[in-house]
Design an enzyme around this catalytic site. Structure first.
Site, mmCIF file in Angstrom:
data_model
loop_
_atom_site.group_PDB
_atom_site.id
_atom_site.type_symbol
_atom_site.label_atom_id
_atom_site.label_comp_id
_atom_site.label_asym_id
_atom_site.label_seq_id
_atom_site.Cartn_x
_atom_site.Cartn_y
_atom_site.Cartn_z
ATOM 1 N N GLU A 245 0.789 -1.239 0.000
ATOM 2 C CA GLU A 245 0.000 0.000 0.000
ATOM 3 C C GLU A 245 0.818 1.284 0.000
ATOM 4 O OE1 GLU A 245 -4.231 -0.829 1.867
ATOM 5 O OE2 GLU A 245 -2.670 -0.949 3.380
HETATM 6 C C1 ACM Z 1 -2.400 -5.298 3.517
HETATM 7 O O1 ACM Z 1 -3.517 -5.685 3.848
HETATM 8 N N1 ACM Z 1 -2.241 -4.050 3.149
HETATM 9 C C2 ACM Z 1 -1.255 -6.180 3.514
#
Ligand code: ACM
Length: 625
Positions: A245
């Site tokens: 992310e």
């Molecule tokens: C995640 O759920 N961003 C690994």
């Protein structure tokens, strides 16, 4: 669970004169240090014996032995059995997020007990994120002050957890997530920032897309020192460095980083547009070389994948089967977590049917190490954590341990899950006790309404997926998790059983939808009559509970946000009651009634306080909608 499926059961029981674990004859037949988890458990008229190649196998066998024991009025007995058992996957993990909310050692320990009971063997300890860095760092002590609560594990506490896990045959893989999810690092050490700005401890839950600067040598010096400290503390050969992310917005916004990307040809096909994937790949490769120098194997989330990443780096897939397939196709060992996110509040059946081999070509299956259930901690503090993990994590555990062919029977899974839930409670897990306590606290202003509140809470679930973020309630790191939504089960057993009874009853009904039935109503079978009576009793209880809650909502203003759910419960119950009366008298369902029922049921599905009624879908089926 996983209750062994490679079992042969014979009629009869062995009764223990003394403590059963003491009476279990155990034998290890293999070399020291073996990681073979197979075991052979036999209970015969001569007693109980357990043989395994390794001490680890003995531990798995003892977990099974506890499950074949039955407490008797005097002592214990075990059913005769002959069980040869071994795991399908060698990596069966649970991700515990102690970064969003700090989880005291006692919480970790009792969850390790739960893991051992269901033969999970890897604790993936998510220890740093935007909101906090949770391990004492002597080299970078400011890291430990960069959260709103200032809580972290001392080195001694980490060692205590490691020893506790090792004694249960559980490995501990720490995760220090980077380059994104690092607000806490930047708060502590602003020189790591990609964007020069004032950073304060992050108190919200949404992803920040804050990322450390991957273009500076000093960033790698920092990471190297941190790895020196942390790899020495955690003995497992694997080390997780996150990588998820990061949308690259901070990198794109910073001229010196953009210049670096252009100079290093980290650009898209047009030759000028910066490509954050390529910069992240550069970062991952450099971090991997550091992790490797410290003698560890790196693990990262999907996003680290890219050409040139060394093939022994493990990739953990959270985005789905496609990412998992890409991982193995590109030559990496793979772990599956997509499909196992407990924080999305799906049913145990949903997790149970997700398979690490789904979408992976047969020839590449050996690259799949296994999987991990993941309980992200935004909406789970130390009080409610257990109830957000258990018992659903046991369904993942069985999927990862037992043969694929043996994990198809969902009703039987639920039957065994209930037994496991009892066992976990006996081990000290608080997944049942805590919700009960929260409800008592909520009902304190008007205790007579407690049974009604329990009835309501039992058919309410938190909204699914990430919807809790988006329903107008502002959560911060300071929010207490003591509302009805926090006491509500992630999966309502009452709603599931109600739905199963409805389905069974409806399956036995002739289809009567016309206004003037052409056939005389068929008499109900005795089984159907029994089901009908059970459902009638249930909906009556819901109506009564709804009415009984009114005075509590008056005197407990904080609970008022849930008054709509109580009203909706009464509505659903009344509709069900009408439909059950029709079924009892063999009347057809009238289209006009259905139209009105549909409107009411649509309205009854509306969440309140980030929770929703879990019985509406079954009510729709009952109404023939
Ligand atoms: C995640 O759920 N961003 C690994």
């Amino acid at each position: 669970m996983p209750l062994p499926v490679q079992a042969e059961w014979q009629p009869g029981y062995y009764r223990f004169a003394t403590a059963p674990l003491g009476a279990l004859r155990r034998q290890v037949t293999g070399p020291a240090g073996s990681t073979d988890e197979s075991y052979h458990l036999r209970v015969t008229a001569a007693g109980a014996s357990l043989t395994a190649v390794s001490a680890l196998g003995l531990q798995r066998g003892i977990a099974t032995f506890r499950q074949v024991l039955e407490r008797q009025p005097r002592g214990w007995r075990a059913q005769y059995c002959d069980i040869r058992d071994w795991p399908r996957f060698k990596w069966r993990g649970l991700l515990i997020d102690a970064a969003r909310h700090f989880l005291p050692v006692a919480v970790i320990k009792r969850n390790l007990d739960g893991m051992a009971a269901v033969k999970l063997n890897v604790l993936h300890w998510h220890l740093s994120d935007d909101q906090g860095f949770r391990v004492e760092s002597r080299l970078f002590p400011r890291l430990n002050q960069a959260s709103t609560d200032g809580l972290f594990y001392t080195r001694a506490q980490v060692r205590e957890v490691l020893a506790y896990a090792a004694a249960r045959g559980i490995r501990v893989v720490p995760e220090f997530d980077m380059p994104s999810h690092t607000t806490s690092w930047i708060v502590a050490y602003p020189r790591l920032a990609s964007v020069d700005s004032a950073y304060a401890p992050y108190t919200l839950w949404r992803t920040t897309n804050v990322a450390i600067d991957p273009t500076r040598r000093s960033t790698y010096a920092f990471v190297d020192s941190l790895l020196t400290e942390m790899t020495a503390l955690f003995p497992d050969p694997y080390f997780h460095t996150g990588g998820d992310e990061n949308d690259g917005r901070q990198w794109r916004r910073t001229p010196r980083i953009v210049a670096f990307m252009r100079a290093h040809k980290q650009v898209k096909a047009d030759g000028v547009t910066p490509d954050k994937h390529l910069l992240q790949l550069y970062f991952s490769q450099k971090v991997d070389s550091l992790v490797r120098r410290h003698g560890k194997i790196m693990i990262g989330w999907d996003e680290i994948l890219g050409p040139g990443l060394p093939h022994d780096v493990v990739v953990q897939s959270w985005r789905g089967a496609k990412a998992m397939a890409q991982t193995v196709q590109q030559g990496h060992p793979a772990l599956l977590s997509a499909g196992y996110y407990l924080d999305l509040n799906y049913s145990a059946a949903t997790y149970y049917t997700a398979d690490p081999h789904a979408g992976v070509p047969d020839s590449l299956r050996t690259r799949v190490l296994g999987g991990e259930a993941a309980m992200w901690g935004e909406y789970a503090d130390s009080v409610v954590y257990d109830s957000r993990v258990w018992p659903r994590a046991a369904a993942v555990a069985e999927r990862l341990w037992s043969p694929a062919a043996a994990t198809q029977d969902v009703p039987d899974m639920y039957r065994r899950l209930a037994a496991v839930s009892d066992e976990l409670e006996g081990l000290g897990l608080r997944h049942r006790r805590t919700p009960a306590i929260l409800l008592r606290q909520m009902a304190a202003p008007y205790p007579a309404a407690l049974p009604a509140l329990q009835t309501l809470a039992a058919v309410v679930e938190p909204v699914k997926e990430y919807k809790r973020n988006f329903q107008g309630f502002k959560y911060t790191t300071e929010t207490l998790y003591n509302r009805l939504v926090d006491a509500a089960p992630a999966e309502s057993d009452v709603a599931r059983r109600f739905g199963a009874t409805v389905d069974s009853l409806m399956a036995a009904q002739p289809v009567l939808t016309s206004l003037v039935p052409t056939v005389a109503p068929m008499p109900l079978t005795p089984v159907a009559r029994g089901q009908l009576a059970r459902l009638q009793k249930q909906v009556q209880q819901w109506q009564q509970a709804s009415a009984a809650l009114t005075p509590l909502f008056v005197v407990a203003p904080n609970l008022g946000e849930y008054a709509p759910l109580a009203t909706q419960l009464a509505t659903v119950a009344t509709l069900c009651q009408q439909r059950l009366a029709q079924l009892a008298s063999g009347q057809p369902v009238l289209p006009a009634w259905q139209t009105e029922a549909k409107l009411q049921l649509d309205a009854a599905q509306k969440p309140a306080g980030q929770a929703e009624l879990a019985i509406v879908k079954a009510a729709r089926r009952l109404a023939g909608l």
